[in-house]
Design an enzyme around this catalytic site. Structure first.
Site, PDB file in Angstrom:
ATOM      1  N   GLU A 411     -65.810  14.854   0.453  1.00  8.47           N
ATOM      2  CA  GLU A 411     -64.550  15.095  -0.273  1.00  8.47           C
ATOM      3  C   GLU A 411     -64.819  15.618  -1.678  1.00  8.47           C
ATOM      4  O   GLU A 411     -64.340  15.081  -2.680  1.00  8.47           O
ATOM      5  CB  GLU A 411     -63.699  13.815  -0.303  1.00  8.47           C
ATOM      6  N   GLU A 487     -64.570  11.804   9.021  1.00 11.01           N
ATOM      7  CA  GLU A 487     -64.108  10.471   8.600  1.00 11.01           C
ATOM      8  C   GLU A 487     -62.754  10.234   9.258  1.00 11.01           C
ATOM      9  O   GLU A 487     -61.873  11.094   9.167  1.00 11.01           O
ATOM     10  CB  GLU A 487     -64.008  10.425   7.073  1.00 11.01           C
TER      11      GLU A 487
HETATM   12  C1  GAL Z   1     -62.002   8.554   1.979  1.00  9.60           C
HETATM   13  C2  GAL Z   1     -63.327   8.534   1.235  1.00  9.60           C
HETATM   14  C3  GAL Z   1     -64.049   7.222   1.422  1.00  9.60           C
HETATM   15  C4  GAL Z   1     -63.100   6.081   1.199  1.00  9.60           C
HETATM   16  C5  GAL Z   1     -61.945   6.205   2.156  1.00  9.60           C
HETATM   17  C6  GAL Z   1     -60.969   5.068   2.099  1.00  9.60           C
HETATM   18  O1  GAL Z   1     -61.158   9.536   1.559  1.00  9.60           O
HETATM   19  O2  GAL Z   1     -64.148   9.568   1.689  1.00  9.60           O
HETATM   20  O3  GAL Z   1     -65.116   7.136   0.527  1.00  9.60           O
HETATM   21  O4  GAL Z   1     -62.676   6.119  -0.114  1.00  9.60           O
HETATM   22  O5  GAL Z   1     -61.262   7.384   1.834  1.00  9.60           O
HETATM   23  O6  GAL Z   1     -59.881   5.306   2.952  1.00  9.60           O
END
Ligand code: GAL
Length: 835
Positions: A411, A487
């Site tokens: 991100e 993710e």
């Molecule tokens: C994502 C991020 C992670 C964590 C997660 C929580 O956007 O890459 O590190 O913060 O959100 O939902």
């Protein structure tokens, strides 16, 4: 003039510097130094306090515009500031060779001094680095000092503090194999034959040097060998490149993690051995393509992965083999086949375990580049260090067969500008130049920007973080023809907590920036999320939403769930609530105990074993006659539920629910019915809850029963050690190793006379460890607990906690006694420690 290589000193020595370190945070105070062993995390003992790294910030990544107090963001532990380590080490008399130190990571900004001379430094706390100390050492006693410093507001989670990964002293002859130069690649693979390419660099005088390679199978039998004499291996400027053919190779995969050993040996002009180096290697190929998606060894598979932060709960960031094995075994048992080392470089220990147990890895590097996500984060170093960091990541890790992909970032805010594309191409190119065998990815959250700027299109593997409704449009614009859920989920829950009425929610009521914000909600909050697995965040979703895409489209090549285990820091959705100080995202809690969600993933991912799991628990004295929904997580398509023998209905999963092209709505009533069996109108009555499952043919295939607990009767102790063949979910007493590092994990549960968990027990327990080991830590998985992990007392959280006991260096028995003073209960476990 050529320098002739002669082996004057002896064989390579690799000495892990574990014990006898002195540590202080205030070095000028002589009384402040304490003896520690490394790996060490100076902050994990606490105390927890909101004042540590109290961040008043707007988390832009979550869409926040105004700064608010985020007390538990980096764990509320004292990791900020400076730390000092020193110890002595011995250089053998007559040594005239090459000496170097290998650090697998030190948090953070390590400065290394040898005999009062600055020997080297690194900036990023997560990376491995090597320091040539040949010019600073002398035969006899030498002194090594390491100073570290951690800046406030440098992390979005708990980074740990100290020399938290191993340090090695490596002594070789002047003529020696450069440690990271030995590189094995599977260059070709057919049904019957594999071709391995081997590269190596010899440092020091090489005139007259000859080389031998041997590849050995898992039993230690030689499979193939080559030598300068027979095969004419020639060193050109110290560099050597050769290849082997292996007939009928045994391939590495998560299901069958077969490892070979490669040994490289150097001989001087008189035929004396001057150096040798041994590495484990696996034969396997990785490929991504439009036609076949992600392939391991030519076989298409969808990645069933989890993201893991590096901390090990109550052990903090200090790596430990037994703790890592426990994590990987838990994940494998769930059916998971990959981890993403979010958002930084993995430890060598973790990669060795992934190699040997069979776990694919996406090895990540950065959470930010030039543009800071927190004030003092890695952006301070990016320009000067990024290339060095990627280089060390790849060189230190490229021989691990488990690693199937590199990630250049998570991100990264530069997705939104043109510079992001250039940086992506540069960093990806650097990975390729050091390792042409693996594809490169990054986790993109600003998907529209990343597609608009050509970043997603430039990556070997376009990784989408969340953003399910963008999948369909994204794929049309991606020349690669596939995408990865780099993710997914970010579902939040607390083990053993169930909230009524059961409602799907994105928790926006807790976030001052979100449209659904309700200031009263955070005031009335209890810092817990429901175990019905119906809660997520404004940017995220539920496992069920991800699976619709994963299952229905071949071009989605897999996912990495956020996260396999809870971690310290980032207590979303309670970022603005104290005392929350650890995450709720885990499939397992911070103690490593499975939440219900573990069985949801298991029911979908584990194709070798059946899953039948009922929730919630069935001890609700205050809910008689009230609606108390029951969920069953199972791989079977159909089931009937009974309460005290009365049927509550026979229901089927709804397979016709297709992927959602808009953001899933909390109001969507059927959203959970493709992958879960739910009885939403059940009225609670104490007794027996039973589910009977049926396969596609309607055949009765088994049942699961949950009972109302009686009175608390005794404490149950379930011991797990790394030598156990069994899963960490079951108890099995096998001995610890007397190496001063091995750990036993003892799950303590308060149960009734029949062994049923007392699901709301919060009793204060105390722990006493005698004999051949020591008490190391305790954790109950409660994200709001401020009880320190390293004191031998803690409350049960919903009936359970985990005590960690550490072996000493002596053989014998460890006796752990757990006491519940209020109830007058005591329970003992005896754990053997052997050589
Ligand atoms: C994502 C991020 C992670 C964590 C997660 C929580 O956007 O890459 O590190 O913060 O959100 O939902």
């Amino acid at each position: 003039m050529f320098l002739v290589a002669t082996a004057t000193w002896g064989q390579r020595q690799e000495i892990t510097l574990t014990d006898d370190w002195n540590f202080s945070r205030v070095p000028c105070d002589e009384n402040s130094w304490v003896k520690v062993s490394v790996p060490h995390d100076w902050a994990i003992s606490g105390p927890f306090d909101k004042k540590w790294d109290l961040q008043t910030v707007a988390i832009e990544q979550n869409g926040e515009k105004e700064a608010t107090e985020k007390s538990g963001r980096s764990g509320a532990l004292p990791w900020i500031g400076e730390g000092y380590y020193n110890r002595k080490f011995t250089i053998p008399s007559g040594f005239d060779g090459h000496a170097e130190l290998f650090f697998d990571g030190a948090m953070a900004e390590p400065l290394v001094t040898v005999n009062d001379q600055m020997a080297g430094r690194w900036a990023y706390g997560y990376n491995a680095f090597r320091i040539d100390i040949t010019d600073f050492v002398k035969p006899g006693e030498n002194r090594l000092e390491v100073s570290l410093q951690n800046e406030e507001e440098s992390s979005r989670w708990y980074p740990g503090a100290g020399i938290y990964r191993p340090v090695k002293l490596i002594l070789t002859n002047k003529t020696h194999i450069d440690d990271w130069s030995l590189y094995v690649q599977t260059a070709e693979l057919t049904d019957k034959r594999a071709k391995l390419n081997v590269d190596m660099m010899v440092e020091g005088p090489t005139e007259g040097v000859t080389v031998e390679f041997g590849l050995y199978d898992a039993e230690g039998k030689i499979v193939v060998g080559s030598s300068s004499q027979r095969n004419g291996l020639v060193l050109k400027d110290g560099h050597l490149n050769t290849s082997f053919n292996i007939m009928q190779p045994k391939l590495w995969s998560p299901e069958s993690p077969y490892l070979y050993t490669l040994k490289a040996s150097l001989f001087d002009k008189d035929g004396r051995l001057c150096d040798s180096k041994t590495i484990k290697t696996g034969i396997r190929t990785v490929r991504v393509s439009r036609e076949h998606g992600f392939q391991l060894n030519g076989v298409t598979r969808k990645i069933k992965g989890v993201c893991l932060h590096h901390d090990l709960g109550p052990l903090g960031a200090a790596v430990n083999k037994a703790a890592l094995i426990r994590q990987i075994k838990m994940m494998k048992e769930m059916g998971c086949d990959a981890i993403r080392t979010s958002h930084n470089m993995p430890s060598q220990m973790q990669m060795d375990i992934c190699d040997s147990l069979g776990m694919m890895v996406m090895a990540e590097s950065f959470d930010m580049w030039r543009f800071p996500k927190c004030k003092n984060g890695y952006s301070r170093f990016f320009d000067d260090w990024a290339d060095k960091d990627i280089t060390n990541l790849v060189l230190a890790n490229r021989n691990h067969p488990s690693i199937v992909m590199w990630s250049i970032g998570n991100e990264i805010p530069e997705q939104s500008n043109a510079e992001g594309r250039l940086l992506s191409i540069r960093l990806q190119g650097l990975c390729h130049s050091l390792d042409p065998t693996r594809p490169v990815t990054q986790g993109l959250d600003r998907v529209d920007h990343a597609l608009g700027n050509g970043i997603a299109q430039a990556m070997d593997v376009p990784g989408f973080n969340y953003r399910l409704p963008k999948y369909a449009e994204g794929i049309k614009r991606l020349p690669q023809g596939f995408l990865l859920g780099s993710e997914t989920a970010s579902t939040v829950s607390s083990r053993g907590v169930y909230k009524f009425p059961v409602e799907i929610t994105d928790n926006s009521q807790y976030s001052s920036w979100a449209p659904g914000y309700d200031p009263k909600a955070i005031k009335n909050a209890d810092g817990q999320c429901s175990g019905y697995d119906v809660e997520y965040c404004a940017w995220s979703n539920l496992p069920d939403d991800d699976w619709r895409w994963q299952d229905d489209y071949d071009w989605v090549i897999g996912e990495f769930v956020w996260t396999g285990f809870d971690y310290l820091g980032e207590p979303t959705p309670f970022d603005e609530y104290w005392p929350s100080r650890s995450s709720y995202f885990g499939i397992c809690d911070l103690a490593g105990l499975p939440k219900d969600r573990y069985f949801l993933y298991r029911s979908h991912w584990n194709k070798d074993q059946h899953t039948i799991h009922l929730l919630p628990h069935w001890t609700w004295p205050k809910r008689k006659g009230q609606v108390t929904p029951v969920y069953c997580y199972t791989d079977y398509p159909e089931a009937e539920l009974f309460i005290n023998g009365k049927s509550q209905g026979r229901i089927k999963k709804q397979n016709d629910l297709t992927p959602l092209n808009s953001y899933p709505s909390p109001q969507d009533k059927n959203r959970l019915d493709r992958y879960r069996l739910r009885w939403n109108d059940v009225k609670y009555e104490p007794g027996e809850l039973k589910v009977v499952v049926y396969d596609e043919m309607g055949k009765n295939c088994g049942e699961e029963v949950v009972r109302t607990a009686g009175r608390p009767h005794h404490l149950q102790l379930d011991v797990w050690t790394q030598q156990s063949e069994r899963s960490p979910l079951t108890s099995h007493l096998s001995p610890l190793k007397a190496d001063g590092q091995d750990l036993a994990f003892v799950t303590v549960s308060l149960v009734d006379k029949d062994g049923t968990l007392i699901p709301d027990a919060q009793d204060q327990l105390t722990f006493d460890v005698q004999g051949a080991g020591t008490f190391r830590a305790v954790c109950n998985g409660d994200a709001t607990s401020l009880e320190p992990f390293t004191q031998p007392t803690m409350k049960l959280f919903n009936g359970q906690l985990v005590v960690v006991v550490q072996a000493g260096h002596e053989v014998g028995d460890i006796v752990l006694t757990v006491s519940d003073k209020k109830r007058g209960m005591k329970q003992r476990a005896t754990i053997a420690v052997s050589r």
